[in-house]
Design a protein around this motif. Structure first.
Motif, PDB file in Angstrom:
ATOM      1  N   ASN A 232      45.740  93.879  45.224  1.00 51.21           N
ATOM      2  CA  ASN A 232      46.746  93.194  46.041  1.00 51.21           C
ATOM      3  C   ASN A 232      46.200  91.928  46.660  1.00 51.21           C
ATOM      4  N   ILE A 233      44.913  91.974  47.064  1.00 55.01           N
ATOM      5  CA  ILE A 233      44.291  90.780  47.639  1.00 55.01           C
ATOM      6  C   ILE A 233      44.248  89.668  46.596  1.00 55.01           C
ATOM      7  N   GLU A 234      43.886  90.035  45.335  1.00 53.25           N
ATOM      8  CA  GLU A 234      43.848  89.044  44.259  1.00 53.25           C
ATOM      9  C   GLU A 234      45.235  88.469  44.000  1.00 53.25           C
ATOM     10  N   ASN A 235      46.242  89.359  43.943  1.00 55.45           N
ATOM     11  CA  ASN A 235      47.606  88.918  43.698  1.00 55.45           C
ATOM     12  C   ASN A 235      48.113  88.047  44.835  1.00 55.45           C
ATOM     13  N   ASN A 236      47.737  88.403  46.063  1.00 60.77           N
ATOM     14  CA  ASN A 236      48.168  87.623  47.213  1.00 60.77           C
ATOM     15  C   ASN A 236      47.643  86.195  47.144  1.00 60.77           C
ATOM     16  N   SER A 237      46.406  86.029  46.661  1.00 63.84           N
ATOM     17  CA  SER A 237      45.835  84.690  46.523  1.00 63.84           C
ATOM     18  C   SER A 237      46.659  83.854  45.554  1.00 63.84           C
ATOM     19  N   LEU A 238      47.075  84.446  44.453  1.00 60.30           N
ATOM     20  CA  LEU A 238      47.898  83.756  43.464  1.00 60.30           C
ATOM     21  C   LEU A 238      49.278  83.432  44.044  1.00 60.30           C
ATOM     22  N   LYS A 239      49.845  84.380  44.770  1.00 58.64           N
ATOM     23  CA  LYS A 239      51.149  84.169  45.396  1.00 58.64           C
ATOM     24  C   LYS A 239      51.072  83.096  46.477  1.00 58.64           C
ATOM     25  N   GLN A 240      49.986  83.110  47.249  1.00 60.13           N
ATOM     26  CA  GLN A 240      49.812  82.099  48.292  1.00 60.13           C
ATOM     27  C   GLN A 240      49.731  80.706  47.694  1.00 60.13           C
ATOM     28  N   ALA A 241      49.014  80.587  46.575  1.00 52.86           N
ATOM     29  CA  ALA A 241      48.923  79.292  45.892  1.00 52.86           C
ATOM     30  C   ALA A 241      50.301  78.838  45.436  1.00 52.86           C
ATOM     31  N   ALA A 242      51.083  79.759  44.851  1.00 56.27           N
ATOM     32  CA  ALA A 242      52.423  79.422  44.372  1.00 56.27           C
ATOM     33  C   ALA A 242      53.338  79.020  45.526  1.00 56.27           C
ATOM     34  N   GLN A 243      53.261  79.738  46.625  1.00 60.60           N
ATOM     35  CA  GLN A 243      54.090  79.418  47.791  1.00 60.60           C
ATOM     36  C   GLN A 243      53.744  78.046  48.358  1.00 60.60           C
ATOM     37  N   GLN A 244      52.454  77.743  48.384  1.00 61.46           N
ATOM     38  CA  GLN A 244      52.021  76.438  48.877  1.00 61.46           C
ATOM     39  C   GLN A 244      52.498  75.315  47.972  1.00 61.46           C
ATOM     40  N   VAL A 245      52.319  75.482  46.669  1.00 60.58           N
ATOM     41  CA  VAL A 245      52.751  74.460  45.709  1.00 60.58           C
ATOM     42  C   VAL A 245      54.259  74.262  45.795  1.00 60.58           C
ATOM     43  N   ALA A 246      55.018  75.353  45.893  1.00 58.40           N
ATOM     44  CA  ALA A 246      56.479  75.245  46.001  1.00 58.40           C
ATOM     45  C   ALA A 246      56.868  74.444  47.238  1.00 58.40           C
ATOM     46  N   ALA A 247      56.204  74.728  48.357  1.00 53.79           N
ATOM     47  CA  ALA A 247      56.499  74.002  49.598  1.00 53.79           C
ATOM     48  C   ALA A 247      56.177  72.520  49.463  1.00 53.79           C
ATOM     49  N   ASP A 248      55.089  72.196  48.769  1.00 52.61           N
ATOM     50  CA  ASP A 248      54.695  70.790  48.631  1.00 52.61           C
ATOM     51  C   ASP A 248      55.557  70.052  47.607  1.00 52.61           C
ATOM     52  N   ILE A 249      56.078  70.762  46.621  1.00 55.14           N
ATOM     53  CA  ILE A 249      57.060  70.132  45.719  1.00 55.14           C
ATOM     54  C   ILE A 249      58.314  69.782  46.523  1.00 55.14           C
ATOM     55  N   ARG A 250      58.736  70.698  47.380  1.00 54.71           N
ATOM     56  CA  ARG A 250      59.914  70.430  48.223  1.00 54.71           C
ATOM     57  C   ARG A 250      59.644  69.249  49.159  1.00 54.71           C
ATOM     58  N   TYR A 251      58.418  69.163  49.670  1.00 53.61           N
ATOM     59  CA  TYR A 251      58.086  68.052  50.572  1.00 53.61           C
ATOM     60  C   TYR A 251      58.084  66.724  49.817  1.00 53.61           C
ATOM     61  N   THR A 252      57.615  66.737  48.577  1.00 52.96           N
ATOM     62  CA  THR A 252      57.647  65.524  47.752  1.00 52.96           C
ATOM     63  C   THR A 252      59.094  65.067  47.562  1.00 52.96           C
ATOM     64  N   GLN A 253      59.972  66.008  47.293  1.00 52.76           N
ATOM     65  CA  GLN A 253      61.394  65.684  47.152  1.00 52.76           C
ATOM     66  C   GLN A 253      61.946  65.117  48.455  1.00 52.76           C
ATOM     67  N   HIS A 254      61.558  65.701  49.570  1.00 54.59           N
ATOM     68  CA  HIS A 254      61.995  65.218  50.888  1.00 54.59           C
ATOM     69  C   HIS A 254      61.574  63.770  51.107  1.00 54.59           C
ATOM     70  N   LEU A 255      60.325  63.448  50.783  1.00 52.17           N
ATOM     71  CA  LEU A 255      59.842  62.074  50.935  1.00 52.17           C
ATOM     72  C   LEU A 255      60.662  61.106  50.082  1.00 52.17           C
ATOM     73  N   ALA A 256      60.964  61.518  48.862  1.00 55.26           N
ATOM     74  CA  ALA A 256      61.730  60.658  47.954  1.00 55.26           C
ATOM     75  C   ALA A 256      63.127  60.377  48.501  1.00 55.26           C
ATOM     76  N   MET A 257      63.708  61.344  49.192  1.00 57.52           N
ATOM     77  CA  MET A 257      65.073  61.198  49.688  1.00 57.52           C
ATOM     78  C   MET A 257      65.142  60.384  50.977  1.00 57.52           C
ATOM     79  N   ILE A 258      64.096  60.431  51.791  1.00 56.71           N
ATOM     80  CA  ILE A 258      64.122  59.667  53.048  1.00 56.71           C
ATOM     81  C   ILE A 258      63.456  58.297  52.898  1.00 56.71           C
ATOM     82  N   ASP A 259      62.741  58.102  51.808  1.00 52.34           N
ATOM     83  CA  ASP A 259      62.019  56.847  51.586  1.00 52.34           C
ATOM     84  C   ASP A 259      62.429  56.272  50.229  1.00 52.34           C
ATOM     85  N   ASP A 260      63.654  55.790  50.143  1.00 52.29           N
ATOM     86  CA  ASP A 260      64.170  55.217  48.897  1.00 52.29           C
ATOM     87  C   ASP A 260      63.331  54.006  48.513  1.00 52.29           C
TER      88      ASP A 260
END
Length: 232
Positions: free
Chosen positions: A27-55
């Protein structure tokens, strides 16, 4: 009064500890993989946010060759292992990612310090896990101004990030967004018009993270909306 454990009781406790360890360690190993995915997903969303507020639209943004280039400067997230030292052979390149707008000079497709997104709440830090265009962006250099959490290999043991054919152009591992938040694929430096044919994502983009144990997790970015989900 009972003053000590019997041998059977000790054996029973040891068995319970062994069972719990067998359950918890994977579970600890799986959690590390899930944490990485959650972080990447959040940063993809943040990249989209920047694109929308900074035309980035600006018809006066001209390259040295006289080309209008504003559409090459859209906010994007790039995955790469190109993060050793810019001036020395310090450290082994590790898989990381960077959020940037390719706005300086003639748009090389690679980030430099002035192009990398600033960390919210800390203007001295940049949103990169390392890139070797300068010592400030080199993960292994003492001048590094990025975020260690964005170096996926060092922090989460992620050894590979692959994009499905629907969003990888020429092996590119990046996604950009326009001012409406729509995802675009490929390296924008090669574009000659704001929307080259095939730039806009037409079907789901599947991004697969693989760790050193060859375990995987997939993130999906939807066309048009740019909605990101993790497929557990």
């Amino acid at each position: 009064m009972k003053k000590a454990f019997t041998l059977m009781e000790l054996i029973f406790v040891i068995l319970i500890i062994g069972i719990l360890s067998a359950i918890m360690i994977p579970n600890i190993e799986n959690n590390s993989l899930k944490q990485a995915a959650q972080q990447v997903a959040a940063d993809i969303r943040y990249t989209q946010h920047l694109a929308m507020i900074d035309d980035r639209y600006n018809i006066n943004n001209i390259s040295s060759t006289g080309q209008v280039k504003w559409y090459k400067t859209r906010w994007q997230i790039l995955f790469s292992a190109n993060n050793g030292s810019a001036t020395t052979n310090l450290g082994t390149p590790k898989l990381a990612y960077t959020i940037f707008s390719d706005k300086v000079g003639d748009s090389t497709g690679n980030p430099n310090e002035a192009e990398v997104a600033i960390m919210p709440g800390n203007s001295s830090r940049r949103m990169t896990g390392g890139f070797n265009t300068s010592n400030a962006l080199s993960y292994w250099h003492s001048d590094f101004v990025g975020l260690k959490r964005m170096n996926l290999e060092e922090q989460y043991n992620i050894t590979n990030v692959s994009f499905s054919a629907s969003c990888s152009v020429g092996g590119s591992t990046r996604i950009a967004f326009d001012y409406l938040g729509r995802p675009l694929r490929g390296n924008l430096r090669f574009d000659t018009t704001p929307y080259m044919m095939g730039d806009l994502l037409a079907s789901d983009c599947n991004i697969t993270l693989t760790n050193a144990d060859n375990k995987t997790i997939v993130l999906t970015v939807a066309p048009e909306t740019g909605y990101v989900k993790i497929n557990y």
